[in-house]
Structure formats: structure tokens, C-alpha cells
Design a protein around this motif. Sequence first.
Motif, PDB file in Angstrom:
ATOM      1  N   ARG A  10      -0.294  -7.572   1.631  1.00  0.00           N
ATOM      2  CA  ARG A  10       0.724  -6.532   1.539  1.00  0.00           C
ATOM      3  C   ARG A  10       1.899  -6.890   0.630  1.00  0.00           C
ATOM      4  NH1 ARG A  10       3.149  -4.272   6.081  1.00  0.00           N
ATOM      5  NH2 ARG A  10       1.127  -4.087   7.051  1.00  0.00           N
ATOM      6  N   LYS A 115       0.255 -12.208  16.771  1.00  0.00           N
ATOM      7  CA  LYS A 115      -0.094 -13.150  15.697  1.00  0.00           C
ATOM      8  C   LYS A 115       1.050 -14.148  15.533  1.00  0.00           C
ATOM      9  CE  LYS A 115      -0.428 -10.058  12.423  1.00  0.00           C
ATOM     10  NZ  LYS A 115      -0.631  -9.310  11.170  1.00  0.00           N
ATOM     11  N   SER A 137      -5.594 -12.716  15.778  1.00  0.00           N
ATOM     12  CA  SER A 137      -5.342 -12.874  14.337  1.00  0.00           C
ATOM     13  C   SER A 137      -5.173 -11.561  13.604  1.00  0.00           C
ATOM     14  CB  SER A 137      -6.418 -13.739  13.670  1.00  0.00           C
ATOM     15  OG  SER A 137      -7.585 -13.771  14.391  1.00  0.00           O
ATOM     16  N   GLY A 138      -5.293 -10.440  14.274  1.00  0.00           N
ATOM     17  CA  GLY A 138      -5.058  -9.160  13.609  1.00  0.00           C
ATOM     18  C   GLY A 138      -5.371  -8.015  14.553  1.00  0.00           C
ATOM     19  N   SER A 139      -5.139  -6.787  14.079  1.00  0.00           N
ATOM     20  CA  SER A 139      -5.380  -5.585  14.896  1.00  0.00           C
ATOM     21  C   SER A 139      -4.798  -5.738  16.306  1.00  0.00           C
ATOM     22  CB  SER A 139      -6.878  -5.279  14.980  1.00  0.00           C
ATOM     23  OG  SER A 139      -7.416  -5.155  13.687  1.00  0.00           O
ATOM     24  N   GLU A 141      -2.509  -4.264  17.810  1.00  0.00           N
ATOM     25  CA  GLU A 141      -2.186  -3.018  18.528  1.00  0.00           C
ATOM     26  C   GLU A 141      -3.262  -2.626  19.532  1.00  0.00           C
ATOM     27  OE1 GLU A 141      -2.050  -3.460  15.291  1.00  0.00           O
ATOM     28  OE2 GLU A 141       0.001  -3.029  14.650  1.00  0.00           O
ATOM     29  N   ASP A 154       4.691  -7.848  17.078  1.00  0.00           N
ATOM     30  CA  ASP A 154       3.994  -7.671  15.807  1.00  0.00           C
ATOM     31  C   ASP A 154       4.956  -7.140  14.748  1.00  0.00           C
ATOM     32  OD1 ASP A 154       1.774  -7.898  14.200  1.00  0.00           O
ATOM     33  OD2 ASP A 154       0.952  -5.940  14.707  1.00  0.00           O
ATOM     34  N   LEU A 155       4.430  -7.122  13.524  1.00  0.00           N
ATOM     35  CA  LEU A 155       5.194  -6.617  12.399  1.00  0.00           C
ATOM     36  C   LEU A 155       5.166  -5.089  12.403  1.00  0.00           C
ATOM     37  CD1 LEU A 155       6.334  -8.489  10.223  1.00  0.00           C
ATOM     38  CD2 LEU A 155       4.410  -7.858   8.789  1.00  0.00           C
ATOM     39  N   VAL A 156       6.315  -4.479  12.188  1.00  0.00           N
ATOM     40  CA  VAL A 156       6.372  -3.021  12.071  1.00  0.00           C
ATOM     41  C   VAL A 156       7.001  -2.703  10.733  1.00  0.00           C
ATOM     42  CG1 VAL A 156       7.220  -0.871  13.081  1.00  0.00           C
ATOM     43  CG2 VAL A 156       6.681  -2.810  14.563  1.00  0.00           C
ATOM     44  N   GLU A 157       6.258  -1.971   9.905  1.00  0.00           N
ATOM     45  CA  GLU A 157       6.830  -1.600   8.606  1.00  0.00           C
ATOM     46  C   GLU A 157       7.148  -0.114   8.645  1.00  0.00           C
ATOM     47  OE1 GLU A 157       4.663  -3.108   5.273  1.00  0.00           O
ATOM     48  OE2 GLU A 157       6.184  -2.443   3.843  1.00  0.00           O
ATOM     49  N   THR A 158       6.147   0.728   8.522  1.00  0.00           N
ATOM     50  CA  THR A 158       6.399   2.171   8.592  1.00  0.00           C
ATOM     51  C   THR A 158       6.373   2.668  10.045  1.00  0.00           C
ATOM     52  OG1 THR A 158       4.049   2.648   8.450  1.00  0.00           O
ATOM     53  CG2 THR A 158       5.262   2.517   6.364  1.00  0.00           C
ATOM     54  N   GLY A 159       5.755   1.929  10.933  1.00  0.00           N
ATOM     55  CA  GLY A 159       5.618   2.349  12.330  1.00  0.00           C
ATOM     56  C   GLY A 159       4.367   3.181  12.569  1.00  0.00           C
ATOM     57  N   ARG A 160       3.620   3.401  11.486  1.00  0.00           N
ATOM     58  CA  ARG A 160       2.449   4.284  11.571  1.00  0.00           C
ATOM     59  C   ARG A 160       1.338   3.708  12.469  1.00  0.00           C
ATOM     60  NH1 ARG A 160      -1.192   6.381   6.622  1.00  0.00           N
ATOM     61  NH2 ARG A 160      -2.591   7.495   7.994  1.00  0.00           N
ATOM     62  N   THR A 161       1.098   2.401  12.334  1.00  0.00           N
ATOM     63  CA  THR A 161       0.020   1.788  13.143  1.00  0.00           C
ATOM     64  C   THR A 161       0.343   1.907  14.632  1.00  0.00           C
ATOM     65  OG1 THR A 161      -0.251   0.212  11.347  1.00  0.00           O
ATOM     66  CG2 THR A 161      -1.465  -0.249  13.352  1.00  0.00           C
TER      67      THR A 161
HETATM   68  C1  PRP Z   1       0.446  -5.366   9.907  1.00  0.00           C
HETATM   69  C2  PRP Z   1       0.978  -5.407  11.322  1.00  0.00           C
HETATM   70  C3  PRP Z   1       0.695  -4.018  11.811  1.00  0.00           C
HETATM   71  C4  PRP Z   1       0.875  -3.166  10.563  1.00  0.00           C
HETATM   72  C5  PRP Z   1       2.241  -2.543  10.576  1.00  0.00           C
HETATM   73  O1  PRP Z   1      -0.905  -5.597   9.938  1.00  0.00           O
HETATM   74  O2  PRP Z   1       0.326  -6.414  12.068  1.00  0.00           O
HETATM   75  O3  PRP Z   1      -0.614  -3.906  12.292  1.00  0.00           O
HETATM   76  O4  PRP Z   1       0.747  -4.037   9.453  1.00  0.00           O
HETATM   77  O5  PRP Z   1       2.430  -1.679   9.487  1.00  0.00           O
HETATM   78  P1  PRP Z   1       2.970  -0.188   9.670  1.00  0.00           P
HETATM   79  O6  PRP Z   1       4.161  -0.248  10.587  1.00  0.00           O
HETATM   80  O7  PRP Z   1       3.343   0.239   8.283  1.00  0.00           O
HETATM   81  O8  PRP Z   1       1.867   0.640  10.235  1.00  0.00           O
HETATM   82  P2  PRP Z   1      -1.730  -5.962   8.653  1.00  0.00           P
HETATM   83  O9  PRP Z   1      -1.914  -4.769   7.791  1.00  0.00           O
HETATM   84  O10 PRP Z   1      -1.103  -7.124   7.978  1.00  0.00           O
HETATM   85  O11 PRP Z   1      -3.160  -6.307   9.256  1.00  0.00           O
HETATM   86  P3  PRP Z   1      -3.637  -7.039  10.588  1.00  0.00           P
HETATM   87  O12 PRP Z   1      -3.888  -5.983  11.600  1.00  0.00           O
HETATM   88  O13 PRP Z   1      -4.880  -7.733  10.180  1.00  0.00           O
HETATM   89  O14 PRP Z   1      -2.570  -7.980  11.040  1.00  0.00           O
END
Ligand code: PRP
Length: 212
Positions: A10, A115, A137-139, A141, A154-161
Motif C-alpha cells: 500500500r 497483526k 497475519s492478515g484479514s 476483520e 488493526d490499521l484503519v485507512e478509509t474505514g471501508r474494510t
Molecule cells: C489493511 C488493514 C485493513 C485495511 C484497512 O489491510 O489491515 O484490513 O487495510 O484499510 P481501509 O480502512 O481503507 O479499508 P491490508 O490491505 O494491508 O491487508 P491484510 O488484510 O492482509 O492485512
Amino acid sequence: MLTIALAKGRMQDAALGLLKRAGIRVSDEALASRRLAIEDESGRYRFIFVKPADVPVYVEHGIADCGVVGRDVLLEAGADLLQPLDLGINRCRIAVAALSEARKNDSGMLHVATKYPRVAAAHFGARGVPVEIIELSGSVELAPVLGLADCIVDLVETGRTLKENGLAVVETITESTGRLVVNRASYQLKAAEVSELIEKLSKAVAEERAKA
Ligand code: PRP
């Protein structure tokens, strides 16, 4: 020559965009290839493309002089690196999130999938909340949705996930942006080259800010 480790994924495009603005260009042909170590057009910089969590490893061991990686990764890694510049790219946050319709957990122990085990443990530890950390290690949510955990860090960027999986932020732990990191020895031994890079990138960051 300076070797710079770039986090794949990303942050890669934003990092290359900023480097380009700083006058450091990588040819399209090199980028389109599957090579993981490429030089810029001037031959003064070598880029290595590695997984985000490996950027601090390469830089701390001095294989790369510098690196570009998110603060989230640096907090989790706890590596001994210099962080001279906030690049302002990929602004996001590390947050605690749970199902919008929280299920009751009667066990008294909060199960946290993440993660970021170190960041999560420090966050809940500072509040005296007993937790069991479940490292994924991922997914991440999916964990509360499928009953593996009560919440996630977890990381939140747009909040969409989060939204599309029926989760909502409970609390923001900290903000994160892309950072320039530098190996301590390189900072001394290649002082002129490192200072020049910091200066060029600082100008590029200021230009990006002015544009925004
Ligand atoms: C990151 C993070 C969330 C998502 C957040 O995952 O772990 O799942 O991005 O982004 P959003 O707020 O814009 O929706 P990443 O894409 O790095 O993949 P991962 O699930 O393999 O950790």
C-alpha cells in the motif's frame, strides 16, 4: 550509493511518487520488472522492495542505509533506528474495532486479534485490561465476525474494510504515516548522502503539503 528499503504494497506508489518529486526517478521498465533490487536513473540510489515488516530489519542490520515504512510497522518492530522525517504519506490510524452489535463475552478476558501484538499488548496493558492476544497475519476483520476474537487492533485507512464487515472503531490507539528511517551507522558514515536525501525529501513533503 545509498540503499533504500521500500515497503511493498500500500505504501509503495506513494513512496515512489514522493521520491520522484524529490528528483529521484526509477525507470518504468525497471518498475514493471519483477526485480526486487533496482537502481534509480542517476545510479546514486539502489532500492530494495521488501515486505513492510522487513524494512526495519534490513535498515537496523545496515543492509539498507535508509527505509520508507509506516509508523505502525515501526511501533510494532521496536527497532533501533533514526526517524528523521515524517513523509506524510498513507495517513491512517491503528484502532481497536469490534462488531457494531457487540456480543457479550462472559469470560472476563478480552480476546484481541491483531497483526500488531506488541502495540495491542501495550495499549491494553497500560489500561490494566486483561487480554489474550491472538496473532494473525492478515484479514484480521474476520476474527470477530467468525467468533475468534471479541475485538481487533488493526490499521484503519478509509474505514471501508471495517464497515463492509460490520465492524466499527471503538478507540483510536495512534496515528500512522510513512516515515523515512535511517541506520545509525549510515547516518554517521554516509552523512553527506543521507543529509542530501533528507533535504530533498523534506522539500518534496513541503510541496505535497502546499498542494493539498
Ligand atoms: C489493511 C488493514 C485493513 C485495511 C484497512 O489491510 O489491515 O484490513 O487495510 O484499510 P481501509 O480502512 O481503507 O479499508 P491490508 O490491505 O494491508 O491487508 P491484510 O488484510 O492482509 O492485512
